[in-house]
Motif scaffolding. Structure first.
Motif, PDB file in Angstrom:
ATOM      1  N   LYS A   6      -2.384 -37.838  74.842  1.00  0.00           N
ATOM      2  CA  LYS A   6      -2.026 -38.750  73.758  1.00  0.00           C
ATOM      3  C   LYS A   6      -1.703 -37.948  72.502  1.00  0.00           C
ATOM      4  CE  LYS A   6      -3.335 -42.725  71.213  1.00  0.00           C
ATOM      5  NZ  LYS A   6      -4.365 -43.287  70.376  1.00  0.00           N
ATOM      6  N   SER A   7      -0.565 -38.275  71.863  1.00  0.00           N
ATOM      7  CA  SER A   7      -0.256 -37.565  70.628  1.00  0.00           C
ATOM      8  C   SER A   7      -0.697 -38.423  69.442  1.00  0.00           C
ATOM      9  CB  SER A   7       1.228 -37.258  70.556  1.00  0.00           C
ATOM     10  OG  SER A   7       1.958 -38.365  70.972  1.00  0.00           O
ATOM     11  N   LYS A   8      -0.686 -37.794  68.283  1.00  0.00           N
ATOM     12  CA  LYS A   8      -1.095 -38.511  67.075  1.00  0.00           C
ATOM     13  C   LYS A   8      -0.170 -39.702  66.852  1.00  0.00           C
ATOM     14  CE  LYS A   8      -2.988 -34.872  64.212  1.00  0.00           C
ATOM     15  NZ  LYS A   8      -2.661 -34.014  63.089  1.00  0.00           N
ATOM     16  N   ILE A   9      -0.717 -40.702  66.191  1.00  0.00           N
ATOM     17  CA  ILE A   9       0.063 -41.946  66.059  1.00  0.00           C
ATOM     18  C   ILE A   9       1.338 -41.714  65.246  1.00  0.00           C
ATOM     19  CG2 ILE A   9      -1.076 -42.872  64.003  1.00  0.00           C
ATOM     20  CD1 ILE A   9      -1.143 -45.542  65.814  1.00  0.00           C
ATOM     21  N   GLU A  10       1.295 -40.772  64.284  1.00  0.00           N
ATOM     22  CA  GLU A  10       2.515 -40.565  63.490  1.00  0.00           C
ATOM     23  C   GLU A  10       3.568 -39.787  64.273  1.00  0.00           C
ATOM     24  OE1 GLU A  10      -0.518 -39.433  62.348  1.00  0.00           O
ATOM     25  OE2 GLU A  10      -0.297 -37.454  61.433  1.00  0.00           O
ATOM     26  N   LYS A  11       3.131 -39.083  65.318  1.00  0.00           N
ATOM     27  CA  LYS A  11       4.127 -38.363  66.123  1.00  0.00           C
ATOM     28  C   LYS A  11       4.708 -39.251  67.207  1.00  0.00           C
ATOM     29  CE  LYS A  11       2.870 -33.606  65.464  1.00  0.00           C
ATOM     30  NZ  LYS A  11       2.234 -32.421  66.040  1.00  0.00           N
ATOM     31  N   ASP A  12       3.952 -40.281  67.536  1.00  0.00           N
ATOM     32  CA  ASP A  12       4.395 -41.203  68.575  1.00  0.00           C
ATOM     33  C   ASP A  12       5.240 -42.279  67.905  1.00  0.00           C
ATOM     34  OD1 ASP A  12       4.630 -42.572  70.892  1.00  0.00           O
ATOM     35  OD2 ASP A  12       2.684 -43.546  70.752  1.00  0.00           O
ATOM     36  N   ASN A  13       6.403 -41.863  67.348  1.00  0.00           N
ATOM     37  CA  ASN A  13       7.115 -42.790  66.464  1.00  0.00           C
ATOM     38  C   ASN A  13       8.373 -43.392  67.074  1.00  0.00           C
ATOM     39  OD1 ASN A  13       8.451 -40.439  66.514  1.00  0.00           O
ATOM     40  ND2 ASN A  13       8.458 -40.062  64.323  1.00  0.00           N
ATOM     41  N   THR A  14       8.675 -43.052  68.318  1.00  0.00           N
ATOM     42  CA  THR A  14       9.855 -43.667  68.938  1.00  0.00           C
ATOM     43  C   THR A  14       9.475 -44.345  70.234  1.00  0.00           C
ATOM     44  OG1 THR A  14      10.316 -41.530  69.894  1.00  0.00           O
ATOM     45  CG2 THR A  14      11.619 -42.156  67.985  1.00  0.00           C
ATOM     46  N   ARG A  15      10.317 -45.289  70.612  1.00  0.00           N
ATOM     47  CA  ARG A  15      10.096 -45.964  71.882  1.00  0.00           C
ATOM     48  C   ARG A  15      10.832 -45.234  72.988  1.00  0.00           C
ATOM     49  NH1 ARG A  15       8.703 -50.752  69.092  1.00  0.00           N
ATOM     50  NH2 ARG A  15      10.336 -50.686  67.558  1.00  0.00           N
ATOM     51  N   MET A  16      10.367 -45.413  74.219  1.00  0.00           N
ATOM     52  CA  MET A  16      11.042 -44.780  75.345  1.00  0.00           C
ATOM     53  C   MET A  16      12.469 -45.307  75.445  1.00  0.00           C
ATOM     54  SD  MET A  16       8.319 -44.689  78.387  1.00  0.00           S
ATOM     55  CE  MET A  16       6.765 -43.847  78.245  1.00  0.00           C
ATOM     56  N   PRO A  17      13.454 -44.427  75.463  1.00  0.00           N
ATOM     57  CA  PRO A  17      14.847 -44.901  75.514  1.00  0.00           C
ATOM     58  C   PRO A  17      15.167 -45.646  76.796  1.00  0.00           C
ATOM     59  CG  PRO A  17      14.721 -42.522  75.768  1.00  0.00           C
ATOM     60  CD  PRO A  17      13.359 -42.978  75.402  1.00  0.00           C
ATOM     61  N   ILE A  18      14.343 -45.468  77.814  1.00  0.00           N
ATOM     62  CA  ILE A  18      14.634 -46.146  79.077  1.00  0.00           C
ATOM     63  C   ILE A  18      14.305 -47.638  78.995  1.00  0.00           C
ATOM     64  CG2 ILE A  18      12.408 -45.879  80.244  1.00  0.00           C
ATOM     65  CD1 ILE A  18      14.034 -44.853  82.650  1.00  0.00           C
ATOM     66  N   LEU A  19      13.477 -48.013  78.000  1.00  0.00           N
ATOM     67  CA  LEU A  19      13.017 -49.393  77.926  1.00  0.00           C
ATOM     68  C   LEU A  19      13.781 -50.208  76.901  1.00  0.00           C
ATOM     69  CD1 LEU A  19       9.186 -48.904  78.141  1.00  0.00           C
ATOM     70  CD2 LEU A  19      10.647 -49.973  79.814  1.00  0.00           C
ATOM     71  N   THR A  20      14.516 -49.561  76.051  1.00  0.00           N
ATOM     72  CA  THR A  20      15.150 -50.313  74.981  1.00  0.00           C
ATOM     73  C   THR A  20      16.553 -49.779  74.743  1.00  0.00           C
ATOM     74  OG1 THR A  20      15.062 -50.790  72.628  1.00  0.00           O
ATOM     75  CG2 THR A  20      13.932 -48.824  73.350  1.00  0.00           C
ATOM     76  N   ASP A  21      17.447 -50.662  74.326  1.00  0.00           N
ATOM     77  CA  ASP A  21      18.780 -50.182  73.987  1.00  0.00           C
ATOM     78  C   ASP A  21      19.050 -50.391  72.502  1.00  0.00           C
ATOM     79  OD1 ASP A  21      18.844 -52.866  74.207  1.00  0.00           O
ATOM     80  OD2 ASP A  21      20.368 -52.946  75.786  1.00  0.00           O
ATOM     81  N   LYS A  22      18.020 -50.766  71.786  1.00  0.00           N
ATOM     82  CA  LYS A  22      18.176 -50.931  70.333  1.00  0.00           C
ATOM     83  C   LYS A  22      16.806 -50.667  69.714  1.00  0.00           C
ATOM     84  CE  LYS A  22      17.824 -55.556  71.875  1.00  0.00           C
ATOM     85  NZ  LYS A  22      18.588 -56.411  72.715  1.00  0.00           N
ATOM     86  N   ASN A  23      16.800 -50.409  68.432  1.00  0.00           N
ATOM     87  CA  ASN A  23      15.534 -50.331  67.727  1.00  0.00           C
ATOM     88  C   ASN A  23      14.578 -49.274  68.315  1.00  0.00           C
ATOM     89  OD1 ASN A  23      13.903 -51.115  65.712  1.00  0.00           O
ATOM     90  ND2 ASN A  23      13.984 -53.292  66.231  1.00  0.00           N
ATOM     91  N   TYR A  24      15.035 -48.013  68.288  1.00  0.00           N
ATOM     92  CA  TYR A  24      14.247 -46.967  68.922  1.00  0.00           C
ATOM     93  C   TYR A  24      13.008 -46.602  68.121  1.00  0.00           C
ATOM     94  CZ  TYR A  24      18.110 -46.171  72.048  1.00  0.00           C
ATOM     95  OH  TYR A  24      19.064 -46.337  72.982  1.00  0.00           O
ATOM     96  N   THR A  25      13.084 -46.765  66.811  1.00  0.00           N
ATOM     97  CA  THR A  25      12.010 -46.249  65.972  1.00  0.00           C
ATOM     98  C   THR A  25      10.815 -47.189  65.990  1.00  0.00           C
ATOM     99  OG1 THR A  25      13.869 -45.801  64.563  1.00  0.00           O
ATOM    100  CG2 THR A  25      11.740 -45.004  63.815  1.00  0.00           C
ATOM    101  N   ARG A  26       9.687 -46.594  66.127  1.00  0.00           N
ATOM    102  CA  ARG A  26       8.472 -47.387  66.164  1.00  0.00           C
ATOM    103  C   ARG A  26       7.792 -47.375  64.795  1.00  0.00           C
ATOM    104  NH1 ARG A  26       4.919 -48.064  70.771  1.00  0.00           N
ATOM    105  NH2 ARG A  26       5.850 -46.350  71.888  1.00  0.00           N
ATOM    106  N   SER A  27       7.798 -46.204  64.184  1.00  0.00           N
ATOM    107  CA  SER A  27       7.156 -46.129  62.871  1.00  0.00           C
ATOM    108  C   SER A  27       7.832 -45.059  62.038  1.00  0.00           C
ATOM    109  CB  SER A  27       5.678 -45.782  63.040  1.00  0.00           C
ATOM    110  OG  SER A  27       5.560 -44.443  63.444  1.00  0.00           O
ATOM    111  N   ASN A  28       7.632 -45.137  60.754  1.00  0.00           N
ATOM    112  CA  ASN A  28       8.183 -44.125  59.862  1.00  0.00           C
ATOM    113  C   ASN A  28       7.078 -43.417  59.109  1.00  0.00           C
ATOM    114  OD1 ASN A  28      10.953 -44.071  60.254  1.00  0.00           O
ATOM    115  ND2 ASN A  28      11.133 -46.081  59.279  1.00  0.00           N
ATOM    116  N   LEU A  29       6.040 -43.095  59.847  1.00  0.00           N
ATOM    117  CA  LEU A  29       4.904 -42.458  59.191  1.00  0.00           C
ATOM    118  C   LEU A  29       5.265 -41.042  58.734  1.00  0.00           C
ATOM    119  CD1 LEU A  29       1.879 -43.551  61.358  1.00  0.00           C
ATOM    120  CD2 LEU A  29       2.167 -43.964  58.943  1.00  0.00           C
TER     121      LEU A  29
END
Lengths: 476, 372
Positions: free
Chosen positions: A453-476
């Motif tokens: 598991k990586s830190k929450i601020e590093k885990d900021n994008t979604r898996m590209p295989i699951l989404t075709d829009k809105n990749y960013t999860r957070s802007n920490l």
């Protein structure tokens, strides 16, 4: 005329005693109320309907009553009845049906809350994090998710499946994240289901799974927090009436290694626990096979002191190693199965019988060697580390396959079975998504995220295989 | 389905080893090889483990004996006389009698490298004074508790901390034996009978070089230490020296030595560079160890002593015409064309030796003056 209707309905319900007919007379107008007393709340009917009706000042007509009720009982749903079929469905869904001598009948919702309250999760327990679980109530379940994701982008598509059961099936997804192709595919599959009854969401799973492999490609979870997290990843959830589980589509192999705790604890601790989980997966699948291989073929692979130890323990045991190991596995499975089926009060008796009496006595009697008991129980315990029942069962099957290969060819057999397992895992897919993602196809960033598991601020994008829009999860 | 069938077929094609349950195996931990009257006589120490009632494994060893015209046949013959299958996968020690080593070494090597099962990392010792059978089974009984684990420690300790022997494994022995221009040194084993069979009764403290068909004279301790220093075999050893007629001991450790051979105008020059570190560990004299001059002279004494050892080793080689250091091998590697000329000559007589010792002595203990 109303009596004739009563007779008709009675006949169609084959004289079931739970259908109640009540004729009331309001200012010389006869109204017939029909409801099922096992599904409705009688005080609801009394308080909100009958009492309100007496306060009606206007002329008693069907439309006046309808409007009156619509205005003064806003909580309850009023619907028009279209035909006979609809009438019966409404009666069976806990509605009270108003039938008039003149005018179309309509129904008022007077449903009794027949489900238990929100309780703690039974199969996916955790130390930290929320402690509520889905129940059998459809509205509650959806509410539990809505409560967590308060946005209009959370879409709930409803379908009715089952020719007889007419079960409501909800498809949940985040419209601004999810891949629309995936939703369309799932909806198509659900539309194609032609079955008598859907009694649980797992029935849906069986109907829409592409290939029936052993490892679960569609996971069921009873935790609303987990389901919400998956929704935010861009996955799709399916829920049905009367089922305390939600299906998650697609499920990757790596998801089976993640527990609920993982989201609520320090990332270093989680990484450590995950490593232990991977080790215990290997132990659960390989240990008995490895033991068989080294005691029957590859004696040279272990140090001599260990070898003499094993040899001393096997001294006088009448069966070959494989029979011993398979027998003990069978005993363990019997114990596990009976422990699940037994009422909780008798459960402790089984564990005492199983562990102390059977295990200890079998060793003392010289039927099995203590080391085999250790090996089999260790691998069984290691497999119980996973909360997914499908995963535990898949491990069980593969453990036996590995054992059989080890008996025929030792270490070479284990490697061959390993090839078999790898091919079967790599060829799997969950709704077109590769099962072993992000290992195959390789995505280094997410592989690291998934393994450790990586830190929450590093885990900021979604898996590209699951989404075709809105990749960013957070802007920490 | 096709895949599974193919996999199952390959299993049976690939699996060569036969299925054997663990409790049917006689795990041989030491084997003794004698050669008498055109027959091999094998003595095997078998680990006989039985579970006792308390659940703890009782370990005792049995002695299996058998004879045969070849080693393979003799090993098979074990199963005629004893109930379990002989299993050499955990062989720890091979004891070869001197006669067997001189007459049948090639055959012994051949069996052990050809057999897929026999472990090639087992230690090899030569029984010079006694039969291998007498060493493994001194009381001539079927039961014995030959101290195999103890002997392994003795071998390792003798190499790493005393420098008097070298724990030669079978693999190394073979590779030395097959190399051109180098003689392997093999530890010698003997037993003092009247003390019973304990680790102290079995003695491994000397080495002798083995040439084709011949086991040469035993090296003395100094020569063994010199050999191990040149080949960087130990961690730390004690070197006894004298300073102003008083004894002192130095720990010599971390040897990093190199042997270079130069061949120019038919003249062989051997440069032996010894790089060691050392410290004083015991001194029988009241001298001030903080004095730089005294430190220097102590260091020189250690150097002198080591040089002595090495010279003694070179003398041994000269006398016995044995190439222990491997000068012939260096010539074979670096000056292959001229190797033929020197193949059968005693190189130690014609070569010049330059011994350079680079000793870093930097510790003199916690007390400044000697206690005496």
């Amino acid at each position: 005329m109303l009596d004739k209707i009563i007779d008709n309905i009675k006949k169609d319900f084959h004289n079931s005693q739970d259908i109640i007919f009540r004729k009331i007379k309001l200012k010389n107008n006869n109204i017939l109320l029909v409801f099922n007393n096992t599904l409705t709340r009688s005080d609801n009917i009394n308080d909100f309907i009958l009492k309100k009706l007496t306060s009606l000042k206007r002329k008693i007509t069907r439309d006046n009553i309808y409007n009156h009720l619509e205005n003064i009982v806003p909580e309850n749903i009023l619907v028009d009845i279209k035909d006979k079929e609809d009438l019966y469905t409404k009666i069976n869904s806990g509605f009270t049906v108003f039938i008039f001598e003149k005018g179309k009948p309509f129904a008022v919702e007077t449903r009794e809350n027949l489900s238990r309250g929100i309780s703690e999760p039974m199969t996916e327990q955790s130390i930290s994090g929320p402690k509520d679980a889905f129940t059998e109530n459809y509205q509650t379940n959806i509410g539990l998710i809505r409560k967590r994701i308060k946005t209009n982008e959370l879409v709930i598509d409803e379908k009715t499946v089952g020719k007889q059961s007419k079960t409501k099936v909800a498809i949940l997804y985040m419209s601004n994240i999810v891949e629309s192709k995936l939703v369309k595919e799932i909806k198509n599959k659900i539309d194609k289901i032609d079955i008598d009854g859907i009694l649980d969401v797992t029935n849906i799973r069986e109907c829409i799974e592409e290939k029936h492999g052993i490892f679960p490609v569609i996971e069921a979870t009873e935790r609303p927090d987990k389901a919400s997290l998956f929704l935010l990843d861009g996955k799709v959830c399916i829920m049905t009436e009367n089922s305390p589980y939600a299906l998650v589509i697609p499920t990757f192999f790596s998801d089976l290694f993640h527990a609920n705790e993982d989201n609520y604890q320090n990332h270093i601790n989680v990484t450590f626990t995950r490593i232990i989980r991977y080790i215990s997966f290997l132990i659960a699948i390989l240990l008995p096979a490895f033991y068989i291989a080294i005691t029957t073929f590859n004696h040279e692979t272990i140090p001599v002191t260990l070898l003499t130890n094993f040899s001393a323990q096997r001294d006088g045991v009448p069966f070959p190693a494989i029979v011993e190991a398979l027998g003990l596995t069978l005993v363990f499975e019997i114990l596990k199965e009976s422990d699940i089926r037994m009422p909780h009060l008798a459960g402790s008796a089984i564990s005492i019988l199983g562990s102390i009496v059977l295990g200890d006595a079998a060793v003392t009697a010289g039927i099995v060697s203590p080391i085999t008991v250790i090996i089999v129980s260790l691998s069984a315990i290691a497999s119980l580390m996973f909360s997914s029942v499908g995963m535990v069962n898949a491990i069980r099957v593969w453990r036996i396959i590995f054992m059989l290969f080890a008996t025929t060819a030792g270490m070479i057999g284990i490697f061959l079975a390993g090839i078999l397992l790898t091919t079967s895992l790599t060829s799997k897919s969950s709704f077109g998504k590769p099962y072993l993602y992000p290992l195959i196809p390789l995505n280094k960033k997410f592989l690291k995220n998934v393994l450790f598991k990586s830190k929450i601020e590093k885990d900021n994008t979604r898996m590209p295989i699951l989404t075709d829009k809105n990749y960013t999860r957070s802007n920490l | 389905m096709k895949k599974i069938i193919i996999l199952f077929i390959t299993i049976f094609l690939l699996s060569g080893c036969s299925y054997r349950e663990l409790n049917d195996l006689a795990i041989i931990s030491a084997i003794g090889i004698d050669y008498d009257n055109n027959e091999f006589k094998l003595t095997a120490q078998v680990m006989n483990v039985k579970s006792s009632n308390s659940g703890i494994a009782e370990e005792e060893s049995l002695i299996y004996e058998s004879t045969g015209p070849t080693i393979a046949k003799a090993i098979r013959n074990f199963s005629i006389r004893y109930p379990k299958n002989a299993y050499l996968g955990h062989l720890e020690l091979i004891v070869i009698n001197i006669e067997a080593a001189e007459q049948k070494l090639d055959e012994i090597f051949d069996y052990f490298i050809r057999s897929p099962e026999a472990r090639s990392s087992s230690f090899v010792v030569i029984a010079k004074e006694q039969k291998a059978n007498e060493i493994l089974n001194p009381n001539n009984e079927n039961k014995g508790n030959f101290p195999i684990e103890g002997l392994k420690t003795v071998l390792l300790d003798g190499t790493k901390r005393n420098g008097t022997i070298y724990d030669l494994t079978f693999e190394e022995f073979l590779s030395f034996y097959l190399k051109e221009g180098i003689d392997p040194l093999v530890p010698l084993i003997k037993i003092t009978k009247n003390k019973g069979i304990t680790a102290s009764a079995t003695i491994i403290e000397e080495m002798a070089p083995v040439q084709h068909n011949k086991v040469l004279k035993t090296l003395n301790q100094k020569q063994s230490i010199a050999y191990n220093t040149i080949n960087n075999n130990y961690y730390d050893i004690i070197v006894d020296c004298k300073y102003q007629d008083k004894d002192f001991a130095a720990i010599v450790y971390n040897p990093k030595s190199e042997v270079n051979v130069e061949l120019k105008n038919n003249k062989i020059t051997v440069n032996i560079d010894i790089n060691i570190e050392s410290k004083i560990t015991e001194i029988d004299s009241k001298i001030n160890l903080t004095n730089k001059q005294i430190q220097n002279s102590l260091k020189k004494e250690v150097d002198k002593q080591l040089k002595n050892y090495i010279t003694s080793l070179i003398d041994y080689c000269k006398e016995n015409n044995s190439d222990i250091i491997g000068i012939g091998n260096k010539i074979y590697k670096n000056y292959f064309k001229e190797y033929k000329k020197y193949k059968n000559k005693n190189l130690y007589e014609i070569a010049d030796f330059n011994i350079k010792i680079n000793n870093k002595m930097y510790r003199y203990g916690n007390i400044n003056k000697g206690a005496a």
